[in-house]
Design a protein around this motif. Structure first.
Motif, mmCIF file in Angstrom:
data_model
loop_
_atom_site.group_PDB
_atom_site.id
_atom_site.type_symbol
_atom_site.label_atom_id
_atom_site.label_comp_id
_atom_site.label_asym_id
_atom_site.label_seq_id
_atom_site.Cartn_x
_atom_site.Cartn_y
_atom_site.Cartn_z
ATOM 1 N N ASP A 3 27.357 15.878 86.827
ATOM 2 C CA ASP A 3 26.274 16.286 85.903
ATOM 3 C C ASP A 3 27.226 15.908 84.563
ATOM 4 O OD1 ASP A 3 24.264 16.949 87.456
ATOM 5 O OD2 ASP A 3 24.648 19.027 87.314
ATOM 6 N N PRO A 4 26.317 15.708 83.306
ATOM 7 C CA PRO A 4 26.977 15.458 82.011
ATOM 8 C C PRO A 4 28.359 15.949 81.811
ATOM 9 C CG PRO A 4 24.683 15.761 81.768
ATOM 10 C CD PRO A 4 25.087 16.283 83.256
ATOM 11 N N VAL A 5 29.414 15.101 81.596
ATOM 12 C CA VAL A 5 30.696 15.584 81.279
ATOM 13 C C VAL A 5 31.096 15.156 79.942
ATOM 14 C CG1 VAL A 5 31.528 14.962 83.625
ATOM 15 C CG2 VAL A 5 31.578 13.102 82.122
ATOM 16 N N ASP A 6 29.975 14.664 79.118
ATOM 17 C CA ASP A 6 30.252 14.520 77.742
ATOM 18 C C ASP A 6 28.779 14.605 76.928
ATOM 19 O OD1 ASP A 6 30.088 13.278 75.117
ATOM 20 O OD2 ASP A 6 32.033 12.306 75.350
ATOM 21 N N PHE A 7 28.704 15.727 76.299
ATOM 22 C CA PHE A 7 27.350 16.154 75.684
ATOM 23 C C PHE A 7 26.795 15.060 74.631
ATOM 24 C CE2 PHE A 7 28.279 20.742 77.173
ATOM 25 C CZ PHE A 7 27.946 20.526 78.368
ATOM 26 N N ARG A 8 27.464 14.089 74.190
ATOM 27 C CA ARG A 8 26.939 13.153 73.552
ATOM 28 C C ARG A 8 25.918 12.195 74.395
ATOM 29 N NH1 ARG A 8 32.362 10.081 71.356
ATOM 30 N NH2 ARG A 8 32.685 10.442 73.310
ATOM 31 N N TYR A 9 26.050 12.359 75.652
ATOM 32 C CA TYR A 9 25.079 11.969 76.451
ATOM 33 C C TYR A 9 24.707 12.895 77.630
ATOM 34 C CZ TYR A 9 24.682 6.988 75.265
ATOM 35 O OH TYR A 9 24.117 5.962 74.539
ATOM 36 N N PHE A 10 23.889 13.932 76.981
ATOM 37 C CA PHE A 10 23.441 14.928 77.926
ATOM 38 C C PHE A 10 22.338 14.509 78.740
ATOM 39 C CE2 PHE A 10 20.919 19.099 78.614
ATOM 40 C CZ PHE A 10 21.753 19.584 79.481
ATOM 41 N N GLN A 11 22.541 13.552 79.671
ATOM 42 C CA GLN A 11 21.649 12.626 80.312
ATOM 43 C C GLN A 11 21.424 11.603 79.178
ATOM 44 O OE1 GLN A 11 19.276 15.868 82.373
ATOM 45 N NE2 GLN A 11 18.740 13.948 83.459
ATOM 46 N N LEU A 12 20.247 11.450 78.459
ATOM 47 C CA LEU A 12 20.137 10.605 77.213
ATOM 48 C C LEU A 12 19.927 11.076 75.889
ATOM 49 C CD1 LEU A 12 17.761 8.039 78.986
ATOM 50 C CD2 LEU A 12 20.313 7.671 78.509
ATOM 51 N N VAL A 13 20.425 12.564 75.891
ATOM 52 C CA VAL A 13 20.249 13.238 74.610
ATOM 53 C C VAL A 13 21.616 13.551 74.350
ATOM 54 C CG1 VAL A 13 19.639 15.374 73.382
ATOM 55 C CG2 VAL A 13 18.297 14.718 75.526
ATOM 56 N N ASN A 14 21.817 13.220 72.822
ATOM 57 C CA ASN A 14 22.849 13.567 71.952
ATOM 58 C C ASN A 14 22.836 14.872 71.498
ATOM 59 O OD1 ASN A 14 25.212 13.692 70.368
ATOM 60 N ND2 ASN A 14 25.232 11.510 69.945
ATOM 61 N N ILE A 15 23.416 15.879 71.933
ATOM 62 C CA ILE A 15 22.913 17.202 71.413
ATOM 63 C C ILE A 15 23.705 17.466 70.062
ATOM 64 C CG2 ILE A 15 23.130 18.088 73.832
ATOM 65 C CD1 ILE A 15 25.343 19.765 73.211
ATOM 66 N N TYR A 16 24.590 16.658 69.642
ATOM 67 C CA TYR A 16 25.259 16.809 68.279
ATOM 68 C C TYR A 16 24.584 16.006 67.380
ATOM 69 C CZ TYR A 16 28.840 18.028 71.559
ATOM 70 O OH TYR A 16 29.471 18.391 72.803
ATOM 71 N N GLU A 17 23.790 14.910 67.444
ATOM 72 C CA GLU A 17 23.181 14.342 66.660
ATOM 73 C C GLU A 17 21.589 14.081 66.772
ATOM 74 O OE1 GLU A 17 25.037 10.186 66.498
ATOM 75 O OE2 GLU A 17 27.029 11.240 66.108
#
Length: 255
Positions: free
Chosen positions: A48-62
């Motif tokens: 599962d997502p190991v970098d939340f800039r690609y939480f699947q296809l969601v960038n949770i930061y931006e």
């Protein structure tokens, strides 16, 4: 400890290895990162997502909304959530979220997005997980993004703490991922690879196995018909254990 009490096991960090797939892939990787002295390597399949800039296809930061990218002209629910290996979209992020809302409120659907939010998110005043985004509108709650990042964004944690974690993880991190993952998990894994490949002092000395046009749960290409994933990785685990066993360790009686 329970496993080592009940089964024949060495019970020493140098002899413990980890593996898992999908959510289990993320969990096994997290155990290795969070407890680097307890385990001697992880072979993680399609985590599962190991970098939340690609939480699947969601960038949770931006991103401001989970259902669509930031855009001045396109605000319809266009963000995919699941696809086939031919790139045909089966579900959108909105579809999956609305389904979970029907199955259970307050993060209680038991389905994938609620599982993520229950694990990664803080507990709200009502005792339930604070959700990353509104399941109806897709609006992201920016007040909890920092909590997600600091506690569960594994790439961020590795980058932040590499000076102390790096020496304990050399040779221990091994990834398997299809480049057409059903849930778009390859994008986060690519960011993890980019970080690890540029590490120095020390270099991570792990590996990435990419499956061309392979969907979710890729675990390496079979070497013979019917070969299981563990038939592939167990010999690699054994080789690593033998190479890193401390001087004087018993590496023969159990083989």
């Amino acid at each position: 400890p329970r496993v080592e009490e009940q089964f024949r096991a060495i019970g020493e960090p140098w002899a413990r290895t980890l593996s898992g797939g999908s959510t289990g892939g993320w969990e096994s990787l997290a155990w290795q990162v969070f407890y680097p002295d307890m385990f001697n390597g992880v072979w993680t399949f399609c985590p599962d997502p190991v970098d939340f800039r690609y939480f699947q296809l969601v960038n949770i930061y931006e991103d401001d909304n989970a259902f669509h990218p930031n855009s001045t002209w396109k605000t319809s629910a266009v963000r995919p959530w699941q696809r086939g290996t031919d790139d045909q979209v089966r579900f959108s992020q909105r579809d999956a979220s609305h389904l979970e809302s029907v199955l259970g409120s307050r993060g209680r659907s038991g389905d994938q997005m609620d599982i993520f939010m229950s694990v990664y998110g803080p507990v709200g005043d009502d005792g339930y997980p604070k959700l990353l985004y509104d399941k109806r509108t897709g609006e992201i709650d920016k007040s909890i993004v920092e909590y997600w990042r600091d506690n569960y964004d594994l790439r961020h944690i590795l980058a932040r703490d590499w000076e102390t974690l790096g020496p304990k993880l050399v040779g221990k991190l091994h990834f398997f991922m299809g480049d057409t993952d059903t849930y778009f998990l390859e994008e986060a894994t690519r960011l993890m690879e980019a970080f690890l490949e540029q590490t120095t002092d020390p270099y991570y000395e792990g590996s990435f196995d990419w499956g061309v046009r392979q969907p979710h749960c890729y675990s390496g290409m079979p070497e013979f018909p019917g070969q299981t994933s563990y038939q592939r990785v167990l010999p690699r685990m054994l080789e690593h254990i033998l190479e890193t066993a401390p001087v004087g360790a018993d590496v023969t009686s159990w083989r």
